[in-house]
Structure formats: C-alpha cells, structure tokens
Design an enzyme around this catalytic site. Sequence first.
Site, mmCIF file in Angstrom:
data_model
loop_
_atom_site.group_PDB
_atom_site.id
_atom_site.type_symbol
_atom_site.label_atom_id
_atom_site.label_comp_id
_atom_site.label_asym_id
_atom_site.label_seq_id
_atom_site.Cartn_x
_atom_site.Cartn_y
_atom_site.Cartn_z
ATOM 1 N N CYS A 84 -5.842 -19.186 -25.357
ATOM 2 C CA CYS A 84 -4.467 -19.666 -25.504
ATOM 3 C C CYS A 84 -4.234 -20.139 -26.942
ATOM 4 C CB CYS A 84 -4.251 -20.819 -24.527
ATOM 5 S SG CYS A 84 -2.671 -21.642 -24.654
ATOM 6 N N HIS B 112 0.238 -16.376 -4.253
ATOM 7 C CA HIS B 112 -0.962 -16.059 -5.025
ATOM 8 C C HIS B 112 -0.639 -15.737 -6.481
ATOM 9 C CE1 HIS B 112 -3.182 -14.948 -1.034
ATOM 10 N NE2 HIS B 112 -2.846 -16.206 -1.115
ATOM 11 N N CYS C 234 -3.639 -25.174 -19.959
ATOM 12 C CA CYS C 234 -2.328 -25.838 -20.079
ATOM 13 C C CYS C 234 -1.283 -25.162 -19.198
ATOM 14 C CB CYS C 234 -1.858 -25.882 -21.531
ATOM 15 S SG CYS C 234 -1.304 -24.287 -22.161
ATOM 16 N N THR D 53 0.844 -1.203 0.000
ATOM 17 C CA THR D 53 0.000 0.000 0.000
ATOM 18 C C THR D 53 0.878 1.251 0.000
ATOM 19 O OG1 THR D 53 -0.201 -0.240 2.382
ATOM 20 C CG2 THR D 53 -2.079 -0.931 1.077
ATOM 21 N N ASN E 235 2.025 -4.820 11.276
ATOM 22 C CA ASN E 235 0.812 -4.661 10.467
ATOM 23 C C ASN E 235 -0.021 -3.532 11.062
ATOM 24 O OD1 ASN E 235 -0.866 -5.713 8.276
ATOM 25 N ND2 ASN E 235 -2.318 -6.273 9.884
ATOM 26 N N CYS F 299 -2.371 -19.521 -19.102
ATOM 27 C CA CYS F 299 -3.518 -20.244 -19.636
ATOM 28 C C CYS F 299 -4.149 -21.059 -18.504
ATOM 29 C CB CYS F 299 -3.065 -21.161 -20.768
ATOM 30 S SG CYS F 299 -4.359 -22.286 -21.301
ATOM 31 N N SER G 153 -2.860 -9.368 7.539
ATOM 32 C CA SER G 153 -3.745 -9.521 8.699
ATOM 33 C C SER G 153 -3.959 -10.989 9.031
ATOM 34 C CB SER G 153 -5.087 -8.850 8.445
ATOM 35 O OG SER G 153 -4.880 -7.483 8.222
HETATM 36 ZN ZN LIG Z 1 -3.157 -23.329 -23.053
#
Ligand SMILES: [Zn+2]
Length: 252
Positions: free
Chosen positions: A157, A124, A135, A31, A223, A132, A199
């Site tokens: 793709c 993440h 695949c 942030t 935090n 894709c 958090s």
């Molecule tokens: Zn693909």
Amino acid sequence: MFMLQEQLYDAAELVQHARHIVALTGAGISTESGIPDFRSPGSIWQQHPPVNYRDFLHKPEARQSYWAIRHSLTKRVMEARPNAAHQALVELEHRQRLLGVITQNFDGLHQDAGHAPERVIELHGTSRFAACTLCGAHSSMSDLQQRIDAGEVDPRCSLCEGFLKAATILFGQRVPETELARAKEISEACDLFLVIGSSLKVTPASTLPRLALKRNVPLIIVNLQPTTLDTYADVAIHEKAGVILPRLVNGQ
Ligand SMILES: [Zn+2]
C-alpha cells in the site's frame, strides 16, 4: 417432470404474493456465467488449495501462491456477464418486490445486471477492487494485477505499506461487520427468502435463511445439489438457476 411443474407452480405463487423478498446467492448462480465454483470437484481450489488469511499475512510463499491463483481467475471474472438468473432478480427490484440480494460471490455480476448498488450486500467482498490488508484503503484492481503481471512481488500500500490483495474475504478473515449486520437486518424483515446457487455450507451466510424460518417466512431453494435446509424449505428445486429463476419471477 410433473413434480418439477408442481414445484414451479408453488414457488411462483410464493414469489407473486411476496412484497419484501431477500435473495441469498452463491457460486451456483455465477457458474452459468462461466465462473467456476471453486469448491466443486476438479476446480481450481482442488489443484491449488485456497490461501488462508493468516498465511497470506505471514508467509511470502502464500502471497505468491495467492497471486498465481488470481491470475487465472481475474480474466474469467472480467469476461463474465450476468445471466438470466441475475436478470430475474433485477426484475424483482424493478417491481419493487426486492429488499436486497445478499451474495457470497465477489464477481460483481449482480451490479452488472443492473441492481441499485445499495441493494447488493457482498458478504465475501469484491474482486473488483484491491484493498490494503492494514488500512483498508481501496485501489484499482487492474493496476494491481498489472504490477503483479509485470513481475512485482509483494505489492504494498502506498499509504501505509500494508500488503495489497483483492478486496475479497480469504479463509480465516472475518466477514465485514457492516455487511453482515445489513444482511441480518433484511433477513429479519423479509416476507420471502430465496436461496439461489448456494449449498449453505459456509457460515455466516448459511445462518441467514434460519432467521427467516424462525419467523415462519417461506423459503425457496434453487440449487443443483441438495442443501442442509431443503427439508425446511417450502420448495427446493435442484435445477439451474438461469432456467428456474425467470420462470418463478414471470409466473412459470
Ligand atoms: Zn494501507
């Protein structure tokens, strides 16, 4: 103020004595680089609820909503630069004190700050590439964004016709096993665990500091808001990461 001084002193001591530090970072570290925390009040996710993975695969309107949200995000992520907190973690790597950074962010700012790529585990995914959904092949995100901006709907793709999206994890999509295994491995090997700007509300990231706590490894949390593990932390500081991290790393 006096209490903060004391917390900084204790935390800096722990950092100084550690040799194998693991940092878990969340939206709060970015942030300060201008990337909004999607979960915070008034954020983009409150105006446009995040698209979940099942809907993305099954509903054209969900894919369109996904691309509408991404459009405003992409520019911000592209323009963002690492801040003092990112730099402080790089300093730990230079001193050979850092086992790794596990991040819930997909903005690539840890890499930009100068970490060796293998030190950063992106739970993440990353918005730096397109991927894709069928695949898994990676391709250029800026090319894909250009296709969208030029009016293409539902880009596919070129290899397998699967739907393309950024290489980030949507709600309902599993965290990649390799990354999670590496994250667990270093969480079980560290001698100090730092939580920065998270958090600890999202699993599996939130379970990682517990692996360290189980072995009585010290835990420091920086935090803005309280977290579920504050009571278990050796030090929990509710201040900006960009202000606190450099002070911890450089002996307050
Ligand atoms: Zn693909």
